[in-house]
Scaffold this motif. Structure first.
Motif, PDB file in Angstrom:
ATOM      1  N   UNK A 193      -8.126   7.617  -7.486  1.00 47.54           N
ATOM      2  CA  UNK A 193      -7.449   6.550  -6.744  1.00 47.54           C
ATOM      3  C   UNK A 193      -6.336   5.958  -7.612  1.00 47.54           C
ATOM      4  N   UNK A 194      -5.154   5.798  -7.039  1.00 44.62           N
ATOM      5  CA  UNK A 194      -4.017   5.268  -7.770  1.00 44.62           C
ATOM      6  C   UNK A 194      -4.214   3.774  -8.052  1.00 44.62           C
ATOM      7  N   UNK A 195      -4.122   3.407  -9.329  1.00 43.44           N
ATOM      8  CA  UNK A 195      -4.192   2.011  -9.734  1.00 43.44           C
ATOM      9  C   UNK A 195      -2.755   1.509  -9.885  1.00 43.44           C
ATOM     10  N   UNK A 229      -9.596   4.401   0.504  1.00 38.13           N
ATOM     11  CA  UNK A 229      -9.419   5.845   0.654  1.00 38.13           C
ATOM     12  C   UNK A 229      -8.369   6.201   1.705  1.00 38.13           C
ATOM     13  N   UNK A 230      -7.945   5.227   2.503  1.00 36.43           N
ATOM     14  CA  UNK A 230      -6.973   5.484   3.564  1.00 36.43           C
ATOM     15  C   UNK A 230      -5.566   5.031   3.188  1.00 36.43           C
ATOM     16  N   UNK A 231      -5.380   4.588   1.967  1.00 34.73           N
ATOM     17  CA  UNK A 231      -4.093   4.026   1.562  1.00 34.73           C
ATOM     18  C   UNK A 231      -2.947   5.020   1.758  1.00 34.73           C
ATOM     19  N   UNK A 232      -1.912   4.636   2.512  1.00 33.39           N
ATOM     20  CA  UNK A 232      -0.757   5.531   2.656  1.00 33.39           C
ATOM     21  C   UNK A 232       0.205   5.350   1.484  1.00 33.39           C
ATOM     22  N   UNK A 233       1.080   6.302   1.275  1.00 33.74           N
ATOM     23  CA  UNK A 233       2.079   6.208   0.214  1.00 33.74           C
ATOM     24  C   UNK A 233       3.423   6.636   0.781  1.00 33.74           C
ATOM     25  N   UNK A 234       4.390   5.736   0.710  1.00 33.83           N
ATOM     26  CA  UNK A 234       5.707   6.003   1.272  1.00 33.83           C
ATOM     27  C   UNK A 234       6.580   6.770   0.286  1.00 33.83           C
ATOM     28  N   UNK A 235       7.500   7.529   0.814  1.00 29.65           N
ATOM     29  CA  UNK A 235       8.593   8.093   0.025  1.00 29.65           C
ATOM     30  C   UNK A 235       9.790   7.176   0.242  1.00 29.65           C
TER      31      UNK A 235
END
Length: 242
Positions: free
Chosen positions: A1-3, A44-50
């Motif tokens: 998981x990204x901190x 666990x559902x966290x989205x990540x934008x470009x």
């Protein structure tokens, strides 16, 4: 998981606390990353934008500890998010260096009525620069204090939004009807910047957090057509068609 920066700042602020922070619902077992009740954790559902944009969250001292804070949602979605605790007399040296870094073109996000002479209506970037959107994260009274007493921010242009819809926040009482949560404001700014997909992504992630927060606070079940299912459907589409 990204901190990310908010997680790190939360742990740092917690470590230097001399007494427990007794927020409403402080006895509830919460995930230390999303701050929701553990059985409603959304990590666990966290989205990540470009994105080409970055955010700097300047947070009032106790804001980082509040489970209802939505600034962390910005850091969830936008990888280039920086966060520091505000100090009137001793601003963080790393934060000041960030503001002077030539790769960034800072804009402070705040209502235009407080500095109309600095208002700009569009994000216009110099060659080779990326926007750094500065968000003052706290209650409305705290945000105004940070704005007035942070002279190192006076040199930056000001971006303002005029909400056409009331806030969906509902987790704290606002002093004005048109005040939005920090993440809602960030979504409007990203939309103004032209990243419409990312604006919708952050809005939907805010809805997921808000729905799960209120479900935990009120001891309710999540609806069958949950905000998470709407987010997942949105993410399954091609952003180029939006």
């Amino acid at each position: 998981m990204r901190i990310h920066a908010i997680h790190t700042l939360y742990e740092e602020r917690l470590a230097r606390s001399t007494r427990p922070f007794l927020a409403r619902g402080c006895k509830v077992q919460r995930c230390r990353q999303c701050m929701l009740r553990t059985h409603l954790c959304i990590c666990e559902h966290r989205p990540l934008a470009t994105s080409n944009a970055a955010f700097l969250l300047v947070m009032f001292d106790d804001e980082i500890l509040k489970p209802s804070n939505t600034g962390r949602l910005i850091a969830d979605v936008f990888e280039d998010t920086f966060a520091y605790i505000w100090s009137r007399t001793e601003p963080n040296a790393d934060m000041l260096a960030l503001l002077d870094d030539p790769q960034w073109q800072p804009y402070i996000v705040f209502p235009a009525e407080y500095a109309p002479e600095r208002e700009v209506t569009a994000v216009t970037l110099e060659a080779g620069k990326r926007p750094l959107f500065i968000m003052l994260d706290g209650s409305w009274a705290e945000a105004k204090k940070m704005f007035r007493k942070s002279p190192y921010l006076d040199r930056f242009p000001l971006l303002s939004i005029n909400p056409d819809k009331p806030s969906r926040y509902k987790m704290r009482e606002a002093s004005k009807d048109n005040q939005l949560g920090t993440a809602e404001v960030a979504a409007r700014i990203i939309d103004l910047f032209g990243e419409h997909y990312n604006a919708e992504l952050l809005d939907l992630w805010f809805d997921v957090f808000r729905e799960n927060y209120i479900a935990g606070k009120m001891n309710r079940q999540l609806p069958e057509q949950s905000s998470l299912s709407i987010l997942e459907k949105f993410m399954s589409t091609d952003e180029n068609t939006l």
